[in-house]
Scaffold this active site. Sequence first.
Site, PDB file in Angstrom:
ATOM      1  N   LYS A 134      27.124  46.321  71.692  1.00  0.00           N
ATOM      2  CA  LYS A 134      26.911  44.624  70.603  1.00  0.00           C
ATOM      3  C   LYS A 134      28.619  44.397  70.324  1.00  0.00           C
ATOM      4  CE  LYS A 134      22.311  44.509  68.735  1.00  0.00           C
ATOM      5  NZ  LYS A 134      21.884  44.003  67.292  1.00  0.00           N
ATOM      6  N   TYR A 174      16.874  37.394  73.581  1.00  0.00           N
ATOM      7  CA  TYR A 174      16.662  37.038  72.174  1.00  0.00           C
ATOM      8  C   TYR A 174      15.299  36.322  71.402  1.00  0.00           C
ATOM      9  CZ  TYR A 174      19.634  40.987  70.072  1.00  0.00           C
ATOM     10  OH  TYR A 174      20.515  41.993  69.755  1.00  0.00           O
ATOM     11  N   ASN A 222      25.368  46.002  63.999  1.00  0.00           N
ATOM     12  CA  ASN A 222      25.289  47.061  63.986  1.00  0.00           C
ATOM     13  C   ASN A 222      24.579  47.825  64.913  1.00  0.00           C
ATOM     14  OD1 ASN A 222      23.072  45.839  64.941  1.00  0.00           O
ATOM     15  ND2 ASN A 222      21.207  46.219  63.965  1.00  0.00           N
ATOM     16  N   HIS A 252      21.967  47.523  70.679  1.00  0.00           N
ATOM     17  CA  HIS A 252      19.990  47.514  70.678  1.00  0.00           C
ATOM     18  C   HIS A 252      20.029  48.541  71.614  1.00  0.00           C
ATOM     19  CE1 HIS A 252      16.774  45.140  71.891  1.00  0.00           C
ATOM     20  NE2 HIS A 252      16.817  45.381  73.357  1.00  0.00           N
ATOM     21  N   GLU A 284      14.333  43.157  79.663  1.00  0.00           N
ATOM     22  CA  GLU A 284      15.518  42.874  79.081  1.00  0.00           C
ATOM     23  C   GLU A 284      16.351  43.833  80.407  1.00  0.00           C
ATOM     24  OE1 GLU A 284      15.639  45.247  75.698  1.00  0.00           O
ATOM     25  OE2 GLU A 284      14.478  43.123  74.566  1.00  0.00           O
TER      26      GLU A 284
HETATM   27  P1  DAT Z   1      16.556  46.572  66.336  1.00  0.00           P
HETATM   28  O1  DAT Z   1      17.325  45.655  67.047  1.00  0.00           O
HETATM   29  O2  DAT Z   1      15.981  47.177  65.333  1.00  0.00           O
HETATM   30  O3  DAT Z   1      15.174  45.516  66.839  1.00  0.00           O
HETATM   31  P2  DAT Z   1      14.960  43.507  65.313  1.00  0.00           P
HETATM   32  O4  DAT Z   1      14.334  43.406  66.791  1.00  0.00           O
HETATM   33  O5  DAT Z   1      14.043  43.061  64.757  1.00  0.00           O
HETATM   34  O6  DAT Z   1      16.053  44.683  64.993  1.00  0.00           O
HETATM   35  O7  DAT Z   1      16.239  42.606  64.967  1.00  0.00           O
HETATM   36  C1  DAT Z   1      16.631  42.527  66.453  1.00  0.00           C
HETATM   37  C2  DAT Z   1      18.551  41.979  65.497  1.00  0.00           C
HETATM   38  O8  DAT Z   1      18.523  40.836  64.684  1.00  0.00           O
HETATM   39  C3  DAT Z   1      18.761  42.846  65.124  1.00  0.00           C
HETATM   40  O9  DAT Z   1      19.044  44.256  65.572  1.00  0.00           O
HETATM   41  C4  DAT Z   1      19.845  42.595  64.051  1.00  0.00           C
HETATM   42  C5  DAT Z   1      20.089  40.970  63.689  1.00  0.00           C
HETATM   43  N1  DAT Z   1      18.384  40.927  62.251  1.00  0.00           N
HETATM   44  C6  DAT Z   1      17.526  41.157  62.298  1.00  0.00           C
HETATM   45  N2  DAT Z   1      16.705  41.533  61.408  1.00  0.00           N
HETATM   46  C7  DAT Z   1      18.588  40.469  60.433  1.00  0.00           C
HETATM   47  C8  DAT Z   1      18.343  40.013  58.871  1.00  0.00           C
HETATM   48  N3  DAT Z   1      17.456  40.129  58.475  1.00  0.00           N
HETATM   49  N4  DAT Z   1      18.932  39.284  58.943  1.00  0.00           N
HETATM   50  C9  DAT Z   1      20.036  39.270  59.805  1.00  0.00           C
HETATM   51  N5  DAT Z   1      20.463  40.288  61.179  1.00  0.00           N
HETATM   52  C10 DAT Z   1      19.295  40.357  61.840  1.00  0.00           C
HETATM   53 MG    MG Z   2      14.115  44.525  68.709  1.00  0.00          MG
END
Ligand code: DAT
Ligand code: MG
Length: 148
Positions: A9, A49, A112, A115, A126
């Site tokens: 990212k 997303y 974080n 992805h 994707e």
């Molecule tokens: P991952 O990337 O671990 O698969 P996810 O698919 O639940 O996580 O969410 C996609 C992205 O969205 C994640 O990498 C960071 C962001 N995100 C998820 N939960 C969040 C939250 N509670 N607050 C802010 N950003 C969040």
């Molecule tokens: Mg995810």
Amino acid sequence: MQTTFVMIKPDGVQRGLVADIIGRFETKGLRLVGLRQLTPSMKLAETHYEIHKERPFYEGLIEFITSGPVVAMAWTGVQAISVARNLIGPTDGRTAAPGTIRGDLAMDIGHNVIHGSDGEDTASFELGLWFPEGLVDWTRDAETHIYE
Ligand code: DAT
Ligand code: MG
């Protein structure tokens, strides 16, 4: 064999973590079959997303992902999807275990660093989205040493 989609990212690119992150996948034994650096368009980010459209963090997430260049990758290997997710670690960098990419390199749930696709359906969606021109088909000679 599976192929998974992984993306460094904008925070990971800005922080100079590209070589470290690519190195972890490469030394693990996964095979790099796609690599692109680009600043995602709004449309690309929103499609990627789409599943999170109703979540409260969605707008901030799209703004973040389109804020600068990302490094999009495709990695192949036996059970590559779960192998990559395990290398990456859970979403929140503060609680992700040391040894994982997020556990070692991230302090935030949104910023974080990386992805990774979470299943076969999302991986194929994707990969098609980020690599419409297809992937690189090659044999990694080291695979005879990586797998029995
Ligand atoms: P991952 O990337 O671990 O698969 P996810 O698919 O639940 O996580 O969410 C996609 C992205 O969205 C994640 O990498 C960071 C962001 N995100 C998820 N939960 C969040 C939250 N509670 N607050 C802010 N950003 C969040
Ligand atoms: Mg995810």
